[in-house]
Design a protein around this motif. Sequence first.
Motif, PDB file in Angstrom:
ATOM      1  N   ASP A   1      -2.160  -9.217  10.286  1.00 40.13           N
ATOM      2  CA  ASP A   1      -1.177  -8.976   9.425  1.00 40.13           C
ATOM      3  C   ASP A   1      -0.139  -8.325  10.329  1.00 40.13           C
ATOM      4  OD1 ASP A   1       0.576  -8.169   7.040  1.00 40.13           O
ATOM      5  OD2 ASP A   1       0.023  -6.210   7.651  1.00 40.13           O
ATOM      6  N   ALA A   2       1.047  -8.766  10.476  1.00 43.72           N
ATOM      7  CA  ALA A   2       2.168  -8.392  11.481  1.00 43.72           C
ATOM      8  C   ALA A   2       2.593  -6.880  11.053  1.00 43.72           C
ATOM      9  CB  ALA A   2       3.248  -8.885  11.664  1.00 43.72           C
TER      10      ALA A   2
ATOM     11  N   TRP B   1       0.214  -4.558  12.597  1.00 45.48           N
ATOM     12  CA  TRP B   1      -0.355  -4.752  13.873  1.00 45.48           C
ATOM     13  C   TRP B   1      -1.306  -5.338  14.495  1.00 45.48           C
ATOM     14  CZ3 TRP B   1      -1.155   0.966  12.857  1.00 45.48           C
ATOM     15  CH2 TRP B   1      -0.239   1.331  12.154  1.00 45.48           C
TER      16      TRP B   1
ATOM     17  N   GLY C   1      -3.123  -8.879  15.175  1.00 45.35           N
ATOM     18  CA  GLY C   1      -2.775 -10.391  15.548  1.00 45.35           C
ATOM     19  C   GLY C   1      -3.956 -11.146  15.982  1.00 45.35           C
TER      20      GLY C   1
END
Length: 542
Positions: free
Chosen positions: A307-308, A311, A313
Amino acid sequence: MTAGPPSQTAAPRTPDATDSAAASRPGPVVRVRAGRIRGTEETHRQRPLYVFRGIPYAEPCVGPLRFASPRPVRPWSDVRDATTFAPAFLQSGAPDSSEDALYANVWTPDPGGRRPVLVYVHGGGWQVGAGSVPTFDGAKPAAVGGLVVVTFNYRLGAFGWGLHPDLADPDTGRAANWGLQDQAALLAWVRDNAPVFGGDPDNITLCGTSAGAVTARLLTAAEPTRGIARRLIAISASRPWAPALSLTPEDAAAAYERLAAELGTTVPGLRTVPARALHDAWLRLFDGPPARRLLGSGREYRGPVPDAATWVGEEPVLPDVPVMSIHNRTEGSFFTDPHSVSLPAAPPAPGDLTELRAAVRDVLLKCTAEVGDDVVDGALDAYRKSAAADGRPVDPYSLWTEVWGDVVFRYQIVRLAERHALRGGTPQYVMEFAHPVRPPHAGTPHDATSKFLFGSHALPAFVDQFGDGPVERRISDVFVDLVASFARDGVPSSPDAPAWPEYRPDGPSALVLGGPGVARVDFPAKLDQLRYWDAFDWLPGA
């Protein structure tokens, strides 16, 4: 991703907002940003220590704040009692655990000093554990290592590690990985309050074991927390990859929708469901063999979801800070030891080749959706040959244990260390912890390290397994020396250990800690058997 027995959970207390009686009791008083707190004055090895327990670092994430980003603590006017631990976060096996559990603990040699700070993130598979368990008592690294030591709790299970857009925080927009957000809030709290405990806010080292090491690695590289921690100590840090140790975003969203349907509410309505009912429903959703579950990912653990906004990846993280990477020689024996008091209990050990093939297949199915006979047979052949060449046992239990530890942990850890050595831009030091446990236990299991870093190997719950003789005490002292020196200036050293070089995969440069000789520099052990997994892209993106 370690777990522990319920008896290791600290005794709970009810954390009052203020405590007027605390002002009249003896003990050190310091002022954090939210208000004054009173701790206790203690000693370790005749050295003075000041300890503050159960300090709130965020508002309780209960009621409307369940699934919310952590909020700053509201100030208090009186002196708050900080002499007892807060409850562990809600979890199985701990009846006194609580959803109200975002509290920290601090050990310091001198509130008036300016010492390196060690922030420790506990493991437990993102499901169990607490910073207050006796295993992680910060007295030894604080008193012997001269560090300010911080432990803490964060949200676990369904409350801490998932994703759904309908749970977006109205202030931050974040809808995932609330436990990771808690850890980020704690790290900022330490930076802001370190000076009152005698800590240097510009010299913070982030350390974690297992699940705690995975998220510590993420925090050092994430934009919102980058620069707070100057160094990273990652102990048994696998990768949070799906399907093994993480849910895919799609499966995470489906999980909350299924929970809502089962509990007769909507996804946002999960905020009003009794906490224990939500916890139990989450466990039921992931019960049974992975192949029979409704969701394909989260097969072994449910950790950080990609989830961008929080944070996380898909690519392996190479921190831009100096790294100490540590693994145990026999990571798998934590999970296969029938004599261990740790949870979960070990499954039955294979007794013959047919049972061994089935047991190895079950381990591999924790990490991938399909496993062919050729993969199982190829692994057993490679591991049998490697063990025979080294003079190690080739019985079914030993081979099963090695495969388990490698595919879930050691392969990822060693290959990530090699990746950092080849592509990273910061110093890296690799340690293989190799001190064997006592019979009837075997090997050097996952989470053996914490017992020696904190000196808790001598506790009644652990001493029969880990020992407390002169060698064990010396190994513990060396471990503390190495961690404390790394926290001070980024170069680990001890009078009782050889010079520890930066890691190079092409030469003997790992520090092997444990055994009668205490410490030596060598290659990590059992590299031959790891090569089998290279053909399967077992570490995506490496």
